[in-house]
Design an enzyme around this catalytic site. Structure first.
Site, PDB file in Angstrom:
ATOM      1  N   GLN A 102     -11.075 -16.652   6.191  1.00 39.18           N
ATOM      2  CA  GLN A 102     -10.066 -15.706   7.341  1.00 39.18           C
ATOM      3  C   GLN A 102     -10.153 -16.884   8.226  1.00 39.18           C
ATOM      4  O   GLN A 102     -10.967 -17.149   8.938  1.00 39.18           O
ATOM      5  CB  GLN A 102     -11.633 -14.523   7.126  1.00 39.18           C
ATOM      6  CG  GLN A 102     -11.268 -12.949   8.733  1.00 39.18           C
ATOM      7  CD  GLN A 102     -11.678 -12.014   8.091  1.00 39.18           C
ATOM      8  OE1 GLN A 102     -12.694 -12.476   7.459  1.00 39.18           O
ATOM      9  NE2 GLN A 102     -11.378 -11.537   9.142  1.00 39.18           N
ATOM     10  N   CYS A 108     -10.003  -9.603   6.395  1.00 31.18           N
ATOM     11  CA  CYS A 108     -10.523  -9.402   5.047  1.00 31.18           C
ATOM     12  C   CYS A 108     -10.627  -8.675   4.565  1.00 31.18           C
ATOM     13  O   CYS A 108     -10.709  -8.919   2.822  1.00 31.18           O
ATOM     14  CB  CYS A 108     -12.265  -9.364   5.710  1.00 31.18           C
ATOM     15  SG  CYS A 108     -12.597  -7.342   6.382  1.00 31.18           S
ATOM     16  N   HIS A 274     -17.018  -4.543   7.013  1.00 33.53           N
ATOM     17  CA  HIS A 274     -17.035  -5.490   6.529  1.00 33.53           C
ATOM     18  C   HIS A 274     -16.413  -6.015   4.730  1.00 33.53           C
ATOM     19  O   HIS A 274     -17.045  -4.816   4.150  1.00 33.53           O
ATOM     20  CB  HIS A 274     -18.070  -6.869   6.192  1.00 33.53           C
ATOM     21  CG  HIS A 274     -16.867  -8.157   6.354  1.00 33.53           C
ATOM     22  ND1 HIS A 274     -15.688  -8.715   7.253  1.00 33.53           N
ATOM     23  CD2 HIS A 274     -17.685  -9.627   5.124  1.00 33.53           C
ATOM     24  CE1 HIS A 274     -16.062  -9.837   6.523  1.00 33.53           C
ATOM     25  NE2 HIS A 274     -16.197 -10.555   5.413  1.00 33.53           N
ATOM     26  N   ASN A 298     -17.702 -13.226  -0.031  1.00 34.61           N
ATOM     27  CA  ASN A 298     -17.575 -12.961   1.609  1.00 34.61           C
ATOM     28  C   ASN A 298     -15.929 -13.964   1.226  1.00 34.61           C
ATOM     29  O   ASN A 298     -15.714 -15.121   1.358  1.00 34.61           O
ATOM     30  CB  ASN A 298     -18.833 -13.058   1.993  1.00 34.61           C
ATOM     31  CG  ASN A 298     -18.288 -13.346   3.608  1.00 34.61           C
ATOM     32  OD1 ASN A 298     -17.008 -12.290   3.928  1.00 34.61           O
ATOM     33  ND2 ASN A 298     -19.493 -13.226   4.539  1.00 34.61           N
ATOM     34  N   TRP A 300     -14.740 -15.001   3.996  1.00 32.00           N
ATOM     35  CA  TRP A 300     -15.394 -15.842   5.135  1.00 32.00           C
ATOM     36  C   TRP A 300     -15.346 -17.372   4.780  1.00 32.00           C
ATOM     37  O   TRP A 300     -14.952 -18.122   5.402  1.00 32.00           O
ATOM     38  CB  TRP A 300     -16.612 -15.227   6.426  1.00 32.00           C
ATOM     39  CG  TRP A 300     -16.050 -14.479   7.363  1.00 32.00           C
ATOM     40  CD1 TRP A 300     -15.099 -13.689   7.503  1.00 32.00           C
ATOM     41  CD2 TRP A 300     -17.161 -13.602   8.353  1.00 32.00           C
ATOM     42  NE1 TRP A 300     -14.944 -13.077   8.588  1.00 32.00           N
ATOM     43  CE2 TRP A 300     -16.683 -12.739   8.686  1.00 32.00           C
ATOM     44  CE3 TRP A 300     -18.659 -14.063   8.175  1.00 32.00           C
ATOM     45  CZ2 TRP A 300     -16.352 -12.254   9.893  1.00 32.00           C
ATOM     46  CZ3 TRP A 300     -18.631 -13.177   9.114  1.00 32.00           C
ATOM     47  CH2 TRP A 300     -18.264 -12.495   9.708  1.00 32.00           C
ATOM     48  N   ASP A 590      34.748  16.665  -8.210  1.00 29.75           N
ATOM     49  CA  ASP A 590      34.532  17.495  -8.710  1.00 29.75           C
ATOM     50  C   ASP A 590      35.596  18.670  -9.163  1.00 29.75           C
ATOM     51  O   ASP A 590      36.308  19.087  -8.051  1.00 29.75           O
ATOM     52  CB  ASP A 590      33.669  18.491  -7.113  1.00 29.75           C
ATOM     53  CG  ASP A 590      33.846  19.877  -7.565  1.00 29.75           C
ATOM     54  OD1 ASP A 590      33.414  19.948  -9.069  1.00 29.75           O
ATOM     55  OD2 ASP A 590      33.043  20.116  -7.001  1.00 29.75           O
ATOM     56  N   ASN A 592      36.598  21.080 -10.690  1.00 30.38           N
ATOM     57  CA  ASN A 592      36.755  22.790 -11.156  1.00 30.38           C
ATOM     58  C   ASN A 592      36.055  23.204 -10.053  1.00 30.38           C
ATOM     59  O   ASN A 592      35.488  24.032  -9.703  1.00 30.38           O
ATOM     60  CB  ASN A 592      35.958  22.967 -12.272  1.00 30.38           C
ATOM     61  CG  ASN A 592      34.347  22.446 -12.051  1.00 30.38           C
ATOM     62  OD1 ASN A 592      34.267  21.516 -11.559  1.00 30.38           O
ATOM     63  ND2 ASN A 592      33.793  22.632 -13.426  1.00 30.38           N
ATOM     64  N   THR A 596      29.258  20.793  -8.034  1.00 26.69           N
ATOM     65  CA  THR A 596      28.365  19.558  -8.763  1.00 26.69           C
ATOM     66  C   THR A 596      29.200  18.841  -9.661  1.00 26.69           C
ATOM     67  O   THR A 596      30.399  19.056  -9.921  1.00 26.69           O
ATOM     68  CB  THR A 596      27.626  20.188  -9.274  1.00 26.69           C
ATOM     69  OG1 THR A 596      28.046  21.709  -9.520  1.00 26.69           O
ATOM     70  CG2 THR A 596      26.680  21.565  -8.541  1.00 26.69           C
ATOM     71  N   GLU A 601      32.182  14.669 -15.824  1.00 25.08           N
ATOM     72  CA  GLU A 601      32.880  13.923 -14.685  1.00 25.08           C
ATOM     73  C   GLU A 601      31.826  12.893 -14.128  1.00 25.08           C
ATOM     74  O   GLU A 601      32.171  12.195 -13.843  1.00 25.08           O
ATOM     75  CB  GLU A 601      32.907  15.403 -13.580  1.00 25.08           C
ATOM     76  CG  GLU A 601      33.996  15.949 -14.028  1.00 25.08           C
ATOM     77  CD  GLU A 601      33.193  17.541 -12.778  1.00 25.08           C
ATOM     78  OE1 GLU A 601      34.406  18.515 -12.579  1.00 25.08           O
ATOM     79  OE2 GLU A 601      32.265  17.484 -12.801  1.00 25.08           O
TER      80      GLU A 601
END
Length: 732
Positions: A102, A108, A274, A298, A300, A590, A592, A596, A601
């Site tokens: 680190q 860490c 840590h 660890n 480190w 669309d 019609n 939607t 379609e």
């Protein structure tokens, strides 16, 4: 290919003599995946230069603005590995351990997750593509890494300029092997994903583990550890899950001159507040009986536990000589053993990242399915807050109907099925630490037969008279995960923030043997995941089944579908359809006037989009994800339409970006309009050469184009002028 000038050994050259170039998209990308690694690499080779990333530059902007600045050396330099070592190595598979150390960043948690990756070479090679190197035929100063980011894998590109002090030592993450650089470059790529190096300060191991794997995390509070903790850890170990843990945070110390490391190291050798990596577990046989041991590391790379089963502990004498030699190490490398009891005493949390959700199930190896929903808590709309006394707004939260089905014919699945639910929040800020996490949680309700076919949200009264199956725990973590044993049936999942009107995006994931999931109410009834869609070769059959469940889709649903299907190479350029584009498409198709699209379609749209995609990719010679005017003209002509140079330029100005380049979204919208107008022309024209209008018909035509095409003022004026001539000529 002849060797480029910068590919020869240049250790005698000064940095200023090296050719460099800045490359990226024309504008800052909204998605990191828009910087295509292969394209940028080839461009560097072509130009004979080293890559410089303008979106994550080698200056203080990439470091950040917070307390990290105070930890930097007085003179911070940015150097490439070839300036720091005679024989730099990106990745060394022959190293028994890829030990990392680190730096001055308090990350860490990130480093502990990276250490966990090093025990799974196949997972590591996905995050860290190992075919990259500093060899002269492969090196251009550019590297890339892959992370799982809010539901999708993104490719993050960085240059290899790293921050060092005047002595040439890396300020941030480094390796025990001084010529090994994959760890430092991975940290830089992750900092870019999170916003800056400063955004790596402080975090949870679980976050990084999910970003490396796309897995699901669970956190066990060790002070309340279940009796079968050892069995859980054993299954996690054998199912290749990744594990990390955290010690209790330290109290503040008044002595500001005391170094961070000295301030945190306790008398027992552990570091307070840590993160550690769980690197293994082992049951050993002592003279007094069996003992469960946990191996930790660890980040480190030094400072170890000094209690029982530490390197210098006398406990090792209780083992057989063979077991003692196999397990005990006297190196100060940061790795050590401790008993399970000491582990529960001195650590506050165990984080397990499950690559598959069968950790808590003893039926290993069976197939799980996953459903993913992307949602949002919106103030005044869908941010109802938690369910508490007299909270009438809880029902406003997004609701998802989960149907748990009998899975794989197993006897146990007839009565109860294992279901894992994960909720991940994503704040609306590019920088990870600028917006703290909200307190989030989820509730699951059983619903009766009368709700099985429901598509509307459950009313407020339902939640007043029904209790959730779980106790919703609200925590300020990025992810909340809960396991359930649910009989086959229908359930409603309600994700929520602790307080109402708190806004955030979220992802809801459900894992089980067999289930279905869709949103109740709202605009997005169902979200199709890329993984699911990619597996379907018969598109028509797939969409037929989809529309059987949702007969009509609106603009928002169309947006979700188009942005969650695979667009092959176009994905590398961050292809995204906008809501405005989808509204325009819907207005065109669309027929019609329902607001939607039906399956007929949509089938018409889908076939056209696939056709446009093939032509677009064919004519995008440089693979930039856009078409210039020449490429646009060729594409349109290939689709059967002739454009003059003048008209092509006008279209580029109308539909293109500031550089007059047209994206696939704009190209598709433009072609849809042109083809539909041509079809209308042929249906209306009596002689196939023109449409002759009476003056009274002019306004009707203008109104039609404004609704279907949403013309801007300039285009509207052009249409007026054309209509004033009372004829529209078509050049066959």
């Amino acid at each position: 290919m002849a060797l480029l000038p910068f590919l020869h050994p240049w250790r005698k050259k000064s940095r200023r003599q090296w050719p460099t170039c800045e490359m990226g998209a024309a504008q800052k990308p909204s998605s990191l995946s828009q910087q295509n690694y292969q394209t940028l690499l080839e461009e560097c080779f072509k130009k004979g230069c080293l890559f410089e990333d303008e979106f994550f530059p080698a200056d203080i902007r990439s470091i950040g603005k917070g307390p990290l600045l105070q930890k930097l050396p007085q003179r911070l330099l940015w150097k490439r590995p070839l300036e720091l070592h005679r024989t730099p190595v990106f990745y060394a598979s022959n190293k028994k351990r890829l030990d990392l150390c680190q730096g001055v960043i308090e990350d860490c948690w990130f480093l502990a997750a990276v250490e966990a990756l090093s025990f799974h070479p196949d997972i590591l090679s996905r995050v860290v593509p190992t075919n990259q190197s500093f060899e002269r035929k492969k090196y251009a100063g550019i590297f890339h890494f892959k992370f799982w980011h809010f539901g999708e894998w993104v490719d993050v590109v960085v240059d290899d300029r790293l921050p060092v002090n005047e002595a040439g030592q890396l300020v941030f993450l480094s390796s025990v092997y001084k010529n090994l650089y994959w760890g430092a470059l991975l940290e830089k790529a992750y900092a870019k994903l999170c916003g800056s190096y400063e955004d790596l300060q402080i975090g949870q191991v679980s976050e990084a583990l999910v970003d490396f794997t796309g897995g699901v995390t669970m956190t066990i509070k060790l002070s309340e550890a279940p009796p079968d903790l050892w069995d859980i850890m054993t299954r996690a170990n054998y199912s290749r899950s990744l594990m990390g843990c955290q010690t209790q945070p330290a109290r503040r110390v008044a002595d500001k001159e005391c170094s961070v490391q000295k301030r945190r190291v306790l008398s027992n050798g552990l570091v307070s507040g840590h993160a550690y990596t769980v690197t293994g577990i082992r049951k050993v046989t002592c003279k007094h009986g069996p003992e469960n041991l946990v191996r930790l590391r660890n980040p480190w790379g030094k400072v170890e536990w000094k209690g029982d089963w530490s390197d210098s502990s006398g406990k090792w004498e209780q083992l057989s000589p063979k077991e003692k030699i196999l397990l005990r190490k006297n190196d100060d490398d940061g790795e050590f053993w401790m008993s399970l009891q000491d582990f529960k005493t001195h650590f506050v949390g165990l984080m397990i990242c499950k690559l598959t959700p069968d950790l808590l199930s003893k039926e290993l190896g069976k197939k799980w399915t996953c459903s993913t929903q992307v949602g949002k808590w919106v103030k005044g709309s869908t941010a109802g807050g938690r369910m508490k006394a007299h909270n009438a707004a809880f029902w406003r939260n997004p609701q998802y109907l989960l149907r748990v089905l009998q899975g794989n014919g197993s006897k146990t699945s007839r009565y109860s099925c294992s279901v894992l639910v994960s909720l991940i929040q994503k704040r609306n800020d590019h920088h990870r630490n600028r917006m703290p996490h909200l307190h989030i949680g989820l509730s699951v309700y059983k619903v009766g037969q009368e709700y099985h076919d429901l598509n509307r949200k459950l009313p407020a009264a339902f939640f007043v008279w029904n209790m959730p199956l779980n106790r919703a725990v609200f925590v300020n973590d990025r992810e909340v995960t809960q396991d359930f044993r649910l009989p086959p049936g229908a359930y409603v999942i309600v994700p929520a923030t602790a307080e109402p009107n708190q806004e955030s995006n979220f992802i809801l994931r459900v894992f089980s043997r067999k289930h279905s999931l869709h949103e109740l109410g709202g605009d997005s009834s169902c979200v199709l995941s890329k993984e699911i869609v990619d597996e379907h070769e018969d598109w028509e059959d797939f969409f037929t089944k989809y529309f059987d469940q949702y007969p009509e889709i609106n603009a928002m649903q169309l947006l979700r579908i188009l942005n969650n299907v695979a667009w092959t190479k176009l994905q590398n350029h961050g292809l995204r359809f906008s809501l405005d584009a989808c509204r325009g498409i819907l207005a065109l198709l669309d027929f019609n006037n329902t607001g939607t699209l039906s399956i007929q379609e949509f089938r018409c749209l889908w076939k056209k989009l696939l056709q446009y995609q093939a032509v677009f990719q064919k004519n995008d010679i440089q693979q930039t994800g856009t078409l210039d005017q020449v490429e646009l003209q060729a594409s349109v002509q290939e689709l059967g339409i002739s454009l003059s140079n003048e008209l092509c330029k006008l279209l580029a100005m109308r539909y293109g970006n500031p550089g007059l380049n047209i994206t696939f979204e704009s190209f598709a919208c433009f072609m849809l309009r042109v083809e539909l107008m041509m079809e209308a022309f042929h249906n209306t024209s009596k002689d196939g050469k023109g449409i002759y209008l009476q003056e009274s018909e002019q306004k009707e035509l203008q109104g039609h184009h404004c609704v279907a095409g949403k013309l801007d003022e300039k285009s509207f004026t052009e249409t007026e002028e054309q209509c004033g001539k009372q004829s529209i000529q078509h050049n066959e």
